[in-house]
Design a protein around this motif. Structure first.
Motif, PDB file in Angstrom:
ATOM      1  N   GLY A  96      -1.039  11.758  -0.053  1.00  0.00           N
ATOM      2  CA  GLY A  96      -0.415  10.514  -0.480  1.00  0.00           C
ATOM      3  C   GLY A  96       0.875  10.215   0.244  1.00  0.00           C
ATOM      4  N   GLY A 111      -5.069  11.886   4.879  1.00  0.00           N
ATOM      5  CA  GLY A 111      -4.333  10.886   4.114  1.00  0.00           C
ATOM      6  C   GLY A 111      -3.800   9.776   4.992  1.00  0.00           C
ATOM      7  N   GLY A 121       0.127   8.630   3.553  1.00  0.00           N
ATOM      8  CA  GLY A 121      -0.242   7.231   3.370  1.00  0.00           C
ATOM      9  C   GLY A 121       0.959   6.364   3.084  1.00  0.00           C
ATOM     10  N   GLY A 158       0.812  -1.210   0.000  1.00  0.00           N
ATOM     11  CA  GLY A 158       0.000   0.000   0.000  1.00  0.00           C
ATOM     12  C   GLY A 158       0.843   1.256   0.000  1.00  0.00           C
ATOM     13  N   ALA A 159       1.980   1.209   0.697  1.00  0.00           N
ATOM     14  CA  ALA A 159       2.881   2.362   0.715  1.00  0.00           C
ATOM     15  C   ALA A 159       3.428   2.641  -0.675  1.00  0.00           C
ATOM     16  N   ASN A 194     -10.009   9.639  -1.329  1.00  0.00           N
ATOM     17  CA  ASN A 194      -9.086   9.724  -2.471  1.00  0.00           C
ATOM     18  C   ASN A 194      -9.711  10.420  -3.671  1.00  0.00           C
ATOM     19  N   TRP A 209       0.670   0.733   9.514  1.00  0.00           N
ATOM     20  CA  TRP A 209      -0.748   0.338   9.602  1.00  0.00           C
ATOM     21  C   TRP A 209      -0.909  -1.166   9.429  1.00  0.00           C
ATOM     22  N   ALA A 237       0.620   4.093  -2.784  1.00  0.00           N
ATOM     23  CA  ALA A 237       0.392   5.493  -2.450  1.00  0.00           C
ATOM     24  C   ALA A 237       1.495   6.378  -3.010  1.00  0.00           C
ATOM     25  N   SER A 280      -6.845   7.624   6.143  1.00  0.00           N
ATOM     26  CA  SER A 280      -7.410   6.954   4.970  1.00  0.00           C
ATOM     27  C   SER A 280      -6.536   5.775   4.567  1.00  0.00           C
ATOM     28  N   SER A 281      -5.224   5.930   4.711  1.00  0.00           N
ATOM     29  CA  SER A 281      -4.304   4.832   4.436  1.00  0.00           C
ATOM     30  C   SER A 281      -4.553   3.662   5.381  1.00  0.00           C
ATOM     31  N   ASN A 302      -7.509   1.824   4.001  1.00  0.00           N
ATOM     32  CA  ASN A 302      -7.195   1.099   2.772  1.00  0.00           C
ATOM     33  C   ASN A 302      -6.368  -0.153   3.041  1.00  0.00           C
ATOM     34  N   ALA A 322       1.874   3.382   5.789  1.00  0.00           N
ATOM     35  CA  ALA A 322       1.172   2.167   5.374  1.00  0.00           C
ATOM     36  C   ALA A 322       1.746   0.906   6.006  1.00  0.00           C
TER      37      ALA A 322
END
Length: 334
Positions: A192, A246, A195, A86-87, A163, A202, A90, A249-250, A253, A199
């Motif tokens: 971004g 951001g 995120g 995900g990182a 997003n 997370w 992003a 939201s990350s 996601n 990520a």
């Protein structure tokens, strides 16, 4: 974007049937050709056809890469690995406009030549996965469950409300705060970057507290922050609020990608692609939903986008409620 989102409803399952490795290789080849067609397009019609072909090809890469990751990485490390994925995702979304703008100094066509070359390089490292014909072929039936429906709804509103409203933040920055066009990109990029930076962290949060809880908290927090954008009165506050949006939201996601990658073990690519289809559908329809609401105020003086940002925030909160529902709906519930 519409083609990319639409074909993901079937691309993951087809890719699993015919083999991830083969499907992704063909997809990278198709993306390379489509990108060169866009670079050489003599008219807008040819260019739009090339863009649609890019979307079609890309529909067979993103979900199958995540599915391949899930089968490659040990289960106890999957959450962090998806966070790292995900990182990188992003980072690509955040940096692409900057590289595109740099290419545009010479010619916009060079941007498409660049991504064609990258597609060729990526084809050297396709994910593992042999064809699964006959009785072993994955089916669409396990994707038609209540849990998959909830995850698809969460994905839709995640991009519809966060997003997908980047354009709305740019509009607000220009019209409300008077930020020059050339500096708006610097305001937006923090979403971004945050995120990208968080990520992987997370992913660890998902391992410790569960992907469902992480998704619900991320959705609720991002909803409040997106709604708060309409009440920012300075550039500094807007940047802080948007970076925070951001970041959380990350979290949502990464949590949702963990859920979809684990939801249907016999058809990981299919599950990931269906959820991803709804995610990018949210991004595609966001301008149609929120832009007409932007000039409408709440009777509190000069309209500042309160209704549009408030609606986007509410959509995210509804996504948090749907995520909470996953705690009570068991797997396989039709």
């Amino acid at each position: 974007m519409v083609v990319f989102a639409g074909f993901q409803l079937i691309s993951g399952t087809l890719g699993e049937r015919y083999g991830r490795r083969r499907s992704v290789l063909i997809a990278y080849g198709g993306y390379l050709v489509a990108s060169l067609l866009a670079a050489l397009a003599p008219t807008i019609s040819v260019f739009l056809v090339a863009r649609a072909l890019q979307g079609l090809a890309n529909a067979f890469t993103t979900p199958l890469l995540i599915a391949g990751l899930a089968d490659t990485v040990p289960p106890e490390r999957l959450s962090r690995s998806i966070g790292t994925y995900g990182a990188c995702q992003a980072a690509g979304m955040s940096l692409a406009p900057l590289f595109g703008s740099a290419a545009g100094v010479f010619s916009w066509r060079w941007a498409f030549v660049g991504v064609a070359l990258i597609a060729g390089l990526l084809a050297l490292a396709p994910p593992p996965g042999a064809p699964r014909p006959g009785a072993s072929a994955p089916s669409y039936r396990p994707l038609l469950t209540v849990r998959m429906g909830l995850q698809s709804f969460i994905a839709l509103v995640s991009y519809l409300g966060a997003n997908g409203v980047v354009f709305l933040v740019a509009l607000y920055a220009e019209r409300r705060l008077g930020i020059p066009d050339g500096l708006v990109g610097l305001v937006l990029v923090g979403f971004g970057v945050a995120g990208m930076a968080l990520a992987t962290l997370w992913g660890g949060v998902c391992e410790r507290f569960g992907a469902v809880r992480a998704t619900a908290v991320g959705m609720a927090a991002s909803g409040l922050l997106v709604a708060a954008v309409a009440w920012t009165t300075s550039v500094a506050v807007l940047v802080i609020v948007w970076i925070a949006a951001g970041a959380v939201s990350s979290l949502a996601n990464v949590g949702l990608q963990n859920l979809s990658a684990r939801e249907v073990p016999d058809n990981r690519g299919g599950a990931v692609s269906v959820v991803s289809a709804f995610r990018f559908s949210g991004a595609a329809i966001a301008p149609l939903v929120w832009l007409p609401l932007y000039p409408v105020g709440l009777g509190l003086g000069q309209p500042q986008g309160e209704l549009a940002f408030g609606g986007a925030g509410l959509a995210l909160v509804l996504g948090a409620v749907a995520a909470s529902g996953l705690l009570v709906v068991r797997k396989g519930t039709g």
